[in-house]
Design a protein around this motif. Structure first.
Motif, PDB file in Angstrom:
ATOM      1  N   ALA A  33       4.537 -10.534  -7.875  1.00  0.00           N
ATOM      2  CA  ALA A  33       3.616 -10.940  -6.444  1.00  0.00           C
ATOM      3  C   ALA A  33       5.407  -9.974  -6.081  1.00  0.00           C
ATOM      4  O   ALA A  33       5.488  -9.539  -5.576  1.00  0.00           O
ATOM      5  N   GLN A  34       6.753  -9.718  -6.708  1.00  0.00           N
ATOM      6  CA  GLN A  34       7.768  -8.469  -6.882  1.00  0.00           C
ATOM      7  C   GLN A  34       6.994  -7.134  -6.671  1.00  0.00           C
ATOM      8  O   GLN A  34       7.454  -6.717  -6.505  1.00  0.00           O
ATOM      9  N   ARG A  35       5.701  -7.236  -7.876  1.00  0.00           N
ATOM     10  CA  ARG A  35       5.777  -5.644  -7.763  1.00  0.00           C
ATOM     11  C   ARG A  35       4.584  -5.908  -6.513  1.00  0.00           C
ATOM     12  O   ARG A  35       5.399  -4.338  -6.074  1.00  0.00           O
ATOM     13  N   LYS A  36       3.983  -6.377  -5.811  1.00  0.00           N
ATOM     14  CA  LYS A  36       3.648  -5.801  -4.773  1.00  0.00           C
ATOM     15  C   LYS A  36       4.476  -6.184  -3.228  1.00  0.00           C
ATOM     16  O   LYS A  36       3.855  -5.290  -2.701  1.00  0.00           O
ATOM     17  N   ARG A  37       5.556  -6.921  -3.290  1.00  0.00           N
ATOM     18  CA  ARG A  37       6.619  -6.325  -2.723  1.00  0.00           C
ATOM     19  C   ARG A  37       7.003  -5.245  -2.352  1.00  0.00           C
ATOM     20  O   ARG A  37       7.124  -4.548  -1.455  1.00  0.00           O
ATOM     21  N   TRP A  38       7.351  -4.784  -3.462  1.00  0.00           N
ATOM     22  CA  TRP A  38       8.167  -3.354  -3.806  1.00  0.00           C
ATOM     23  C   TRP A  38       6.904  -2.573  -3.353  1.00  0.00           C
ATOM     24  O   TRP A  38       7.365  -1.438  -2.233  1.00  0.00           O
ATOM     25  N   ALA A  40       4.555  -2.507  -1.238  1.00  0.00           N
ATOM     26  CA  ALA A  40       4.769  -3.051  -0.078  1.00  0.00           C
ATOM     27  C   ALA A  40       6.327  -1.856   0.565  1.00  0.00           C
ATOM     28  O   ALA A  40       5.847  -1.233   1.811  1.00  0.00           O
ATOM     29  N   ILE A  41       7.225  -2.021   0.425  1.00  0.00           N
ATOM     30  CA  ILE A  41       8.847  -1.454   1.121  1.00  0.00           C
ATOM     31  C   ILE A  41       7.839   0.318   0.329  1.00  0.00           C
ATOM     32  O   ILE A  41       8.196   0.819   1.615  1.00  0.00           O
ATOM     33  N   ARG A  42       7.803   0.387  -0.671  1.00  0.00           N
ATOM     34  CA  ARG A  42       7.471   1.373  -1.177  1.00  0.00           C
ATOM     35  C   ARG A  42       6.658   2.340  -0.021  1.00  0.00           C
ATOM     36  O   ARG A  42       5.929   3.677   0.425  1.00  0.00           O
ATOM     37  N   GLU A  44       2.994   2.129  -1.121  1.00  0.00           N
ATOM     38  CA  GLU A  44       1.558   2.311  -2.321  1.00  0.00           C
ATOM     39  C   GLU A  44       2.185   3.720  -2.878  1.00  0.00           C
ATOM     40  O   GLU A  44       1.648   3.997  -3.759  1.00  0.00           O
TER      41      GLU A  44
END
Length: 88
Positions: A33-38, A40-42, A44
């Motif tokens: 979940a944390q990787r997905k949040r990062w 999204a911030i970056r 993709e």
């Protein structure tokens, strides 16, 4: 104030707490979940967006000269008032 009979006012102490353990599956879900949040911030792309840095401002020779002259004038005035106060 402490009671006179010597009784303790603090709450009774319990034994040491047991540490809660998280399963490997739970840690894996949290990490994903944390990787997905990062991501999204970056955006993709896989790299963090770099903030554009402003170019450094340069002081012209004339501007520097004006500042130096103003400082000299200020110090002269300060020394003048200090000398006047010392002489009185």
């Amino acid at each position: 104030m402490l009671p006179r009979d010597g009784a303790s006012t603090s709450a009774p102490t319990r034994g040491p707490r047991k540490r809660r353990r998280m399963s490997a599956e739970a840690r894996r879900r949290i990490a994903e979940a944390q990787r997905k949040r990062w991501a999204a911030i970056r955006g993709e792309s896989g790299t963090a967006p770099m903030k554009q840095q402003k170019p450094r401002r340069k002081l012209s020779a004339a501007g520097r000269k004006r500042i130096i002259e103003a400082n000299r004038k200020r110090w002269a005035a300060t020394r003048g008032t200090a000398a006047g106060a010392a002489g009185a």
